[in-house]
Every structure is written in structure tokens, then in C-alpha cells.
Design a protein around this motif. Structure first.
Motif, PDB file in Angstrom:
ATOM      1  N   ALA A  50       0.890  -1.263   0.015  1.00 46.15           N
ATOM      2  CA  ALA A  50      -0.091   0.067  -0.042  1.00 46.15           C
ATOM      3  C   ALA A  50       0.766   1.219   0.150  1.00 46.15           C
ATOM      4  O   ALA A  50       0.516   2.321  -0.735  1.00 46.15           O
ATOM      5  CB  ALA A  50      -0.954   0.004   1.299  1.00 46.15           C
ATOM      6  N   MET A  51       2.036   0.937   0.741  1.00 44.54           N
ATOM      7  CA  MET A  51       2.935   2.345   0.685  1.00 44.54           C
ATOM      8  C   MET A  51       3.461   2.476  -0.675  1.00 44.54           C
ATOM      9  O   MET A  51       3.650   3.694  -1.020  1.00 44.54           O
ATOM     10  CB  MET A  51       3.988   2.357   1.779  1.00 44.54           C
ATOM     11  N   ALA A  52       3.949   1.498  -1.172  1.00 37.93           N
ATOM     12  CA  ALA A  52       4.449   1.388  -2.435  1.00 37.93           C
ATOM     13  C   ALA A  52       3.544   1.962  -3.667  1.00 37.93           C
ATOM     14  O   ALA A  52       4.108   2.803  -4.398  1.00 37.93           O
ATOM     15  CB  ALA A  52       4.955   0.044  -3.006  1.00 37.93           C
ATOM     16  N   LYS A  53       2.413   1.891  -3.594  1.00 37.68           N
ATOM     17  CA  LYS A  53       1.489   2.145  -4.400  1.00 37.68           C
ATOM     18  C   LYS A  53       0.943   3.634  -4.167  1.00 37.68           C
ATOM     19  O   LYS A  53       0.159   4.312  -5.035  1.00 37.68           O
ATOM     20  CB  LYS A  53       0.178   1.262  -4.357  1.00 37.68           C
ATOM     21  N   GLY A  54       1.313   4.301  -3.057  1.00 39.83           N
ATOM     22  CA  GLY A  54       0.760   5.466  -2.476  1.00 39.83           C
ATOM     23  C   GLY A  54      -0.501   5.465  -1.824  1.00 39.83           C
ATOM     24  O   GLY A  54      -1.234   6.410  -1.631  1.00 39.83           O
ATOM     25  N   GLN A 129       9.376   6.969   0.247  1.00 38.55           N
ATOM     26  CA  GLN A 129       8.437   5.949  -0.306  1.00 38.55           C
ATOM     27  C   GLN A 129       8.817   5.356  -1.378  1.00 38.55           C
ATOM     28  O   GLN A 129       8.756   4.194  -1.837  1.00 38.55           O
ATOM     29  CB  GLN A 129       6.926   6.741  -0.656  1.00 38.55           C
ATOM     30  N   GLN A 130       9.907   6.033  -2.231  1.00 36.59           N
ATOM     31  CA  GLN A 130      10.604   5.537  -3.567  1.00 36.59           C
ATOM     32  C   GLN A 130      11.518   4.219  -3.273  1.00 36.59           C
ATOM     33  O   GLN A 130      11.526   3.389  -4.240  1.00 36.59           O
ATOM     34  CB  GLN A 130      11.371   6.370  -4.152  1.00 36.59           C
ATOM     35  N   VAL A 135      11.699  -2.943  -2.885  1.00 37.15           N
ATOM     36  CA  VAL A 135      11.503  -4.036  -1.987  1.00 37.15           C
ATOM     37  C   VAL A 135      10.084  -4.947  -2.179  1.00 37.15           C
ATOM     38  O   VAL A 135      10.292  -6.160  -2.182  1.00 37.15           O
ATOM     39  CB  VAL A 135      11.662  -3.404  -0.665  1.00 37.15           C
ATOM     40  N   VAL A 136       9.131  -4.378  -2.463  1.00 35.30           N
ATOM     41  CA  VAL A 136       7.776  -5.055  -2.582  1.00 35.30           C
ATOM     42  C   VAL A 136       7.749  -5.798  -3.804  1.00 35.30           C
ATOM     43  O   VAL A 136       7.599  -7.103  -3.824  1.00 35.30           O
ATOM     44  CB  VAL A 136       6.677  -4.090  -2.504  1.00 35.30           C
ATOM     45  N   GLN A 137       8.442  -5.303  -5.094  1.00 41.76           N
ATOM     46  CA  GLN A 137       8.807  -5.922  -6.193  1.00 41.76           C
ATOM     47  C   GLN A 137       9.604  -7.402  -5.977  1.00 41.76           C
ATOM     48  O   GLN A 137       9.340  -8.523  -6.470  1.00 41.76           O
ATOM     49  CB  GLN A 137       9.195  -5.146  -7.229  1.00 41.76           C
TER      50      GLN A 137
END
Length: 153
Positions: A50-54, A129-130, A135-137
Motif C-alpha cells: 500500500a505504501m509502494a502504491k501510494g 516511499q521510493q 522491496v515489494v517487487q
């Protein structure tokens, strides 16, 4: 009068069958352990994704907490819970495909890939956030590598 009320209440209570409290089998315990592990991973990946997507504001402390949890979780050796008799052919409450047991070395290799992907992620999400997206990927790719081959869709 009290005895009549007590007798009426006791008669209204259904008897619980003795089999209702049967102990889980070793197979059921192993499935429960696997599912618990994956649930913990999911609960920690969710906020990071959710953080990665904003969709969730970046909060470094929260990102570090969840990423560090994942790093810690992957130190647990999950493959010990892939015991025979716990596939989708054997049980209803699992998504583990039978081919896991034909390729257990492949499962162990994929899990090692997840362990490697998780090394240092607690530090990697720091700084903004960038830094969460990569990391998620990385983690998601390692998860997907196993899911694609060994998990019921």
C-alpha cells in the motif's frame, strides 16, 4: 421452583459430542503452521504494498517494522511443514498442490529465493516511499515464483 427452573435449563442445553474436541492430526497441524506463516507474511506485505502504491502514506517506522518482520519470518524454515498427506488431493483446507512432493527440492529452492530476497529489507525501505516499491517487487517476485508452480489458484 428453583429446582424446576434448573432442570428446565439443563434439559435445554444440547449435549456436546465427545468427538467435537478431537485433537488435530499431525497433517492438520502442519497445514495450520504453513497457513499461519503465509498469513503473517501477507499481513506484513499488505502495508508495504500500500505504501509502494501510494495508497498508504509512507511512514518509515512502519515500513521498517513490516519489512523487518518479513526478514525475520523468512529465517523460519517453512519447508518442514510440507509433509506428505497435506496437499489439495488429501485435504480441503489447503492450496498446496500435490506436485510439491514430486519436486520438494524445487520448493526448497524457491523458499531459499524468498529468504535471499528478504535479506536487508528492513534497511532497504528507509529513506522514502521510493525505496518501498523495489522491496515489494523483490519480495513479491520471490513469492510468485513459488505460487505459480505449487499453489492452487
Amino acid at each position: 421452583m428453583r429446582k424446576l427452573i434448573l432442570a428446565s435449563l439443563l434439559a435445554a442445553v444440547p449435549l456436546i459430542p465427545a468427538t467435537a474436541s478431537a485433537d488435530p492430526t499431525p497433517e492438520e497441524l502442519n497445514v495450520k503452521a504453513r497457513q499461519g506463516f503465509f498469513e503473517m507474511l501477507s499481513l506484513n506485505m499488505g502495508p508495504l504494498a500500500a505504501m509502494a502504491k501510494g495508497d498508504l502514506p509512507y511512514d518509515e517506522a512502519t515500513a521498517v517494522l513490516h519489512a523487518s518482520n518479513i526478514e525475520s519470518l523468512t529465517r523460519y524454515y517453512l519447508p518442514i511443514h510440507f509433509v506428505p498427506g497435506t496437499s489439495t488431493d488429501d485435504m480441503e483446507n489447503t492450496g498446496a498442490l500435490p506436485k510439491i512432493w514430486d519436486d520438494l527440492d524445487g520448493v526448497k529452492e524457491k523458499f531459499a529465493g524468498l529468504q535471499q530476497a528478504a535479506v536487508g529489507v528492513g534497511e532497504a525501505v528507509k529513506g522514502g516511499q521510493q525505496n518501498v516499491g523495489p522491496v515489494v517487487q523483490q519480495l513479491g517476485g520471490a513469492c510468485k515464483a513459488c505460487h505459480d508452480n505449487y499453489r492452487k489458484k
